[in-house]
Design a protein around this motif. Sequence first.
Motif, PDB file in Angstrom:
ATOM      1  N   MET A   1       0.856  -1.157   0.000  1.00  0.00           N
ATOM      2  CA  MET A   1       0.000   0.000   0.000  1.00  0.00           C
ATOM      3  C   MET A   1       0.902   1.219   0.000  1.00  0.00           C
ATOM      4  SD  MET A   1      -3.064   0.816   2.691  1.00  0.00           S
ATOM      5  CE  MET A   1      -2.058   0.517   4.112  1.00  0.00           C
ATOM      6  N   THR A   2       0.591   2.175  -0.862  1.00  0.00           N
ATOM      7  CA  THR A   2       1.399   3.394  -0.974  1.00  0.00           C
ATOM      8  C   THR A   2       0.503   4.614  -0.819  1.00  0.00           C
ATOM      9  OG1 THR A   2       2.922   2.272  -2.470  1.00  0.00           O
ATOM     10  CG2 THR A   2       3.004   4.657  -2.447  1.00  0.00           C
ATOM     11  N   PHE A   3       0.954   5.542   0.027  1.00  0.00           N
ATOM     12  CA  PHE A   3       0.246   6.795   0.270  1.00  0.00           C
ATOM     13  C   PHE A   3       1.072   7.951  -0.252  1.00  0.00           C
ATOM     14  CE2 PHE A   3      -1.275   4.060   3.632  1.00  0.00           C
ATOM     15  CZ  PHE A   3      -2.610   4.392   3.747  1.00  0.00           C
ATOM     16  N   THR A   4       0.417   8.896  -0.916  1.00  0.00           N
ATOM     17  CA  THR A   4       1.044  10.158  -1.267  1.00  0.00           C
ATOM     18  C   THR A   4       0.339  11.236  -0.450  1.00  0.00           C
ATOM     19  OG1 THR A   4       1.481   9.368  -3.503  1.00  0.00           O
ATOM     20  CG2 THR A   4       1.632  11.741  -3.133  1.00  0.00           C
ATOM     21  N   VAL A   5       1.133  12.025   0.264  1.00  0.00           N
ATOM     22  CA  VAL A   5       0.594  13.017   1.190  1.00  0.00           C
ATOM     23  C   VAL A   5       1.072  14.404   0.788  1.00  0.00           C
ATOM     24  CG1 VAL A   5       0.510  13.729   3.616  1.00  0.00           C
ATOM     25  CG2 VAL A   5       0.686  11.303   3.054  1.00  0.00           C
ATOM     26  N   SER A   6       0.142  15.351   0.727  1.00  0.00           N
ATOM     27  CA  SER A   6       0.458  16.751   0.483  1.00  0.00           C
ATOM     28  C   SER A   6       0.663  17.439   1.823  1.00  0.00           C
ATOM     29  CB  SER A   6      -0.695  17.419  -0.271  1.00  0.00           C
ATOM     30  OG  SER A   6      -0.500  18.814  -0.329  1.00  0.00           O
ATOM     31  N   LEU A   7       1.702  18.264   1.892  1.00  0.00           N
ATOM     32  CA  LEU A   7       2.013  19.000   3.116  1.00  0.00           C
ATOM     33  C   LEU A   7       2.010  20.495   2.795  1.00  0.00           C
ATOM     34  CD1 LEU A   7       4.979  16.660   4.054  1.00  0.00           C
ATOM     35  CD2 LEU A   7       2.721  16.658   5.118  1.00  0.00           C
ATOM     36  N   PRO A   8       0.828  21.092   2.655  1.00  0.00           N
ATOM     37  CA  PRO A   8       0.735  22.501   2.256  1.00  0.00           C
ATOM     38  C   PRO A   8       1.489  23.418   3.216  1.00  0.00           C
ATOM     39  CG  PRO A   8      -1.445  21.486   2.370  1.00  0.00           C
ATOM     40  CD  PRO A   8      -0.468  20.508   2.923  1.00  0.00           C
ATOM     41  N   GLY A   9       2.232  24.350   2.635  1.00  0.00           N
ATOM     42  CA  GLY A   9       2.948  25.339   3.435  1.00  0.00           C
ATOM     43  C   GLY A   9       4.248  24.846   4.038  1.00  0.00           C
ATOM     44  N   CYS A  10       4.598  23.620   3.819  1.00  0.00           N
ATOM     45  CA  CYS A  10       5.839  23.069   4.364  1.00  0.00           C
ATOM     46  C   CYS A  10       7.015  23.639   3.576  1.00  0.00           C
ATOM     47  CB  CYS A  10       5.804  21.545   4.266  1.00  0.00           C
ATOM     48  SG  CYS A  10       7.137  20.738   5.143  1.00  0.00           S
ATOM     49  N   THR A  11       8.002  24.222   4.278  1.00  0.00           N
ATOM     50  CA  THR A  11       9.078  24.933   3.596  1.00  0.00           C
ATOM     51  C   THR A  11      10.461  24.318   3.754  1.00  0.00           C
ATOM     52  OG1 THR A  11       9.347  26.384   5.507  1.00  0.00           O
ATOM     53  CG2 THR A  11       7.844  27.129   3.769  1.00  0.00           C
ATOM     54  N   SER A  12      10.591  23.242   4.520  1.00  0.00           N
ATOM     55  CA  SER A  12      11.907  22.630   4.694  1.00  0.00           C
ATOM     56  C   SER A  12      11.758  21.132   4.944  1.00  0.00           C
ATOM     57  CB  SER A  12      12.654  23.271   5.865  1.00  0.00           C
ATOM     58  OG  SER A  12      12.047  22.900   7.091  1.00  0.00           O
ATOM     59  N   LEU A  13      12.850  20.409   4.723  1.00  0.00           N
ATOM     60  CA  LEU A  13      12.828  18.974   4.996  1.00  0.00           C
ATOM     61  C   LEU A  13      12.676  18.703   6.497  1.00  0.00           C
ATOM     62  CD1 LEU A  13      15.546  17.684   2.504  1.00  0.00           C
ATOM     63  CD2 LEU A  13      13.066  17.527   2.300  1.00  0.00           C
ATOM     64  N   LYS A  14      13.240  19.579   7.310  1.00  0.00           N
ATOM     65  CA  LYS A  14      13.101  19.428   8.760  1.00  0.00           C
ATOM     66  C   LYS A  14      11.632  19.540   9.174  1.00  0.00           C
ATOM     67  CE  LYS A  14      14.693  21.267  13.152  1.00  0.00           C
ATOM     68  NZ  LYS A  14      15.553  22.251  13.818  1.00  0.00           N
ATOM     69  N   GLU A  15      10.939  20.534   8.641  1.00  0.00           N
ATOM     70  CA  GLU A  15       9.517  20.690   8.939  1.00  0.00           C
ATOM     71  C   GLU A  15       8.722  19.490   8.414  1.00  0.00           C
ATOM     72  OE1 GLU A  15       5.737  23.666   8.068  1.00  0.00           O
ATOM     73  OE2 GLU A  15       7.722  24.236   7.332  1.00  0.00           O
ATOM     74  N   GLU A  77      -0.075  15.652   9.717  1.00  0.00           N
ATOM     75  CA  GLU A  77      -0.452  17.038   9.467  1.00  0.00           C
ATOM     76  C   GLU A  77      -0.325  17.333   7.981  1.00  0.00           C
ATOM     77  OE1 GLU A  77       1.287  20.036  11.970  1.00  0.00           O
ATOM     78  OE2 GLU A  77       1.674  18.527  13.507  1.00  0.00           O
ATOM     79  N   GLY A  78      -1.253  16.808   7.225  1.00  0.00           N
ATOM     80  CA  GLY A  78      -1.256  16.986   5.779  1.00  0.00           C
ATOM     81  C   GLY A  78      -2.529  16.382   5.208  1.00  0.00           C
ATOM     82  N   ARG A  79      -2.563  16.259   3.891  1.00  0.00           N
ATOM     83  CA  ARG A  79      -3.741  15.739   3.215  1.00  0.00           C
ATOM     84  C   ARG A  79      -3.324  14.563   2.342  1.00  0.00           C
ATOM     85  NH1 ARG A  79      -6.366  17.867  -1.691  1.00  0.00           N
ATOM     86  NH2 ARG A  79      -4.539  19.182  -1.734  1.00  0.00           N
ATOM     87  N   VAL A  80      -3.976  13.429   2.522  1.00  0.00           N
ATOM     88  CA  VAL A  80      -3.679  12.257   1.712  1.00  0.00           C
ATOM     89  C   VAL A  80      -4.242  12.492   0.313  1.00  0.00           C
ATOM     90  CG1 VAL A  80      -4.049   9.780   1.431  1.00  0.00           C
ATOM     91  CG2 VAL A  80      -3.664  10.724   3.717  1.00  0.00           C
ATOM     92  N   LEU A  81      -3.356  12.478  -0.691  1.00  0.00           N
ATOM     93  CA  LEU A  81      -3.752  12.718  -2.075  1.00  0.00           C
ATOM     94  C   LEU A  81      -4.109  11.425  -2.794  1.00  0.00           C
ATOM     95  CD1 LEU A  81      -0.964  15.216  -3.188  1.00  0.00           C
ATOM     96  CD2 LEU A  81      -3.311  15.754  -2.502  1.00  0.00           C
ATOM     97  N   ASP A  82      -3.392  10.355  -2.463  1.00  0.00           N
ATOM     98  CA  ASP A  82      -3.546   9.112  -3.218  1.00  0.00           C
ATOM     99  C   ASP A  82      -3.220   7.928  -2.319  1.00  0.00           C
ATOM    100  OD1 ASP A  82      -3.909   7.509  -5.554  1.00  0.00           O
ATOM    101  OD2 ASP A  82      -1.743   7.456  -5.860  1.00  0.00           O
ATOM    102  N   VAL A  83      -4.005   6.864  -2.479  1.00  0.00           N
ATOM    103  CA  VAL A  83      -3.749   5.591  -1.790  1.00  0.00           C
ATOM    104  C   VAL A  83      -3.831   4.497  -2.848  1.00  0.00           C
ATOM    105  CG1 VAL A  83      -4.517   3.989  -0.027  1.00  0.00           C
ATOM    106  CG2 VAL A  83      -4.850   6.429   0.316  1.00  0.00           C
ATOM    107  N   ARG A  84      -2.751   3.730  -2.966  1.00  0.00           N
ATOM    108  CA  ARG A  84      -2.730   2.614  -3.912  1.00  0.00           C
ATOM    109  C   ARG A  84      -2.473   1.326  -3.152  1.00  0.00           C
ATOM    110  NH1 ARG A  84       0.538   6.473  -5.900  1.00  0.00           N
ATOM    111  NH2 ARG A  84       2.422   5.252  -5.577  1.00  0.00           N
ATOM    112  N   GLN A  85      -3.226   0.300  -3.470  1.00  0.00           N
ATOM    113  CA  GLN A  85      -3.037  -1.016  -2.847  1.00  0.00           C
ATOM    114  C   GLN A  85      -2.789  -2.038  -3.931  1.00  0.00           C
ATOM    115  OE1 GLN A  85      -6.222  -2.139  -0.269  1.00  0.00           O
ATOM    116  NE2 GLN A  85      -5.909  -0.441   1.104  1.00  0.00           N
ATOM    117  N   GLN A  86      -1.933  -2.966  -3.611  1.00  0.00           N
ATOM    118  CA  GLN A  86      -1.657  -4.072  -4.516  1.00  0.00           C
ATOM    119  C   GLN A  86      -1.552  -5.337  -3.667  1.00  0.00           C
ATOM    120  OE1 GLN A  86       2.018  -3.711  -6.689  1.00  0.00           O
ATOM    121  NE2 GLN A  86       1.699  -5.599  -7.786  1.00  0.00           N
ATOM    122  N   PHE A  87      -2.294  -6.357  -4.043  1.00  0.00           N
ATOM    123  CA  PHE A  87      -2.256  -7.629  -3.325  1.00  0.00           C
ATOM    124  C   PHE A  87      -1.458  -8.633  -4.140  1.00  0.00           C
ATOM    125  CE2 PHE A  87      -5.997  -5.525  -1.695  1.00  0.00           C
ATOM    126  CZ  PHE A  87      -5.887  -5.746  -0.350  1.00  0.00           C
TER     127      PHE A  87
END
Length: 88
Positions: A1-15, A77-87
């Motif tokens: 299962m793979t999730f892609t998450v959007s992190l609006p306003g995030c400005t650094s890798l540390k954040e 603290e973000g929004r899940v954009l995509d969820v993919r599952q493979q069995f």
Amino acid sequence: MTFTVSLPGCTSLKEKRQRIGGLHERFGRNPAVAVCESGELDSHDKSEWSFVVVGMTKREVTSLCSQIEDKLQRTVEGRVLDVRQQFL
């Protein structure tokens, strides 16, 4: 299962690491789950995470995947954009 998450306003890798905050610790404790950041490694405002879930039955795996998805939606603290599952 793979999730892609959007992190609006995030400005650094540390954040980004703070906002994603310990997915390994939360999900990696379960011996039936392996988790890693699998994409968007250098992007500040997006992250991709892959989970490998094993079980004796498809029903067991599906249930665990649903639990992971629910917890991810509530704790990151973000929004899940995509969820993919493979069995397999």
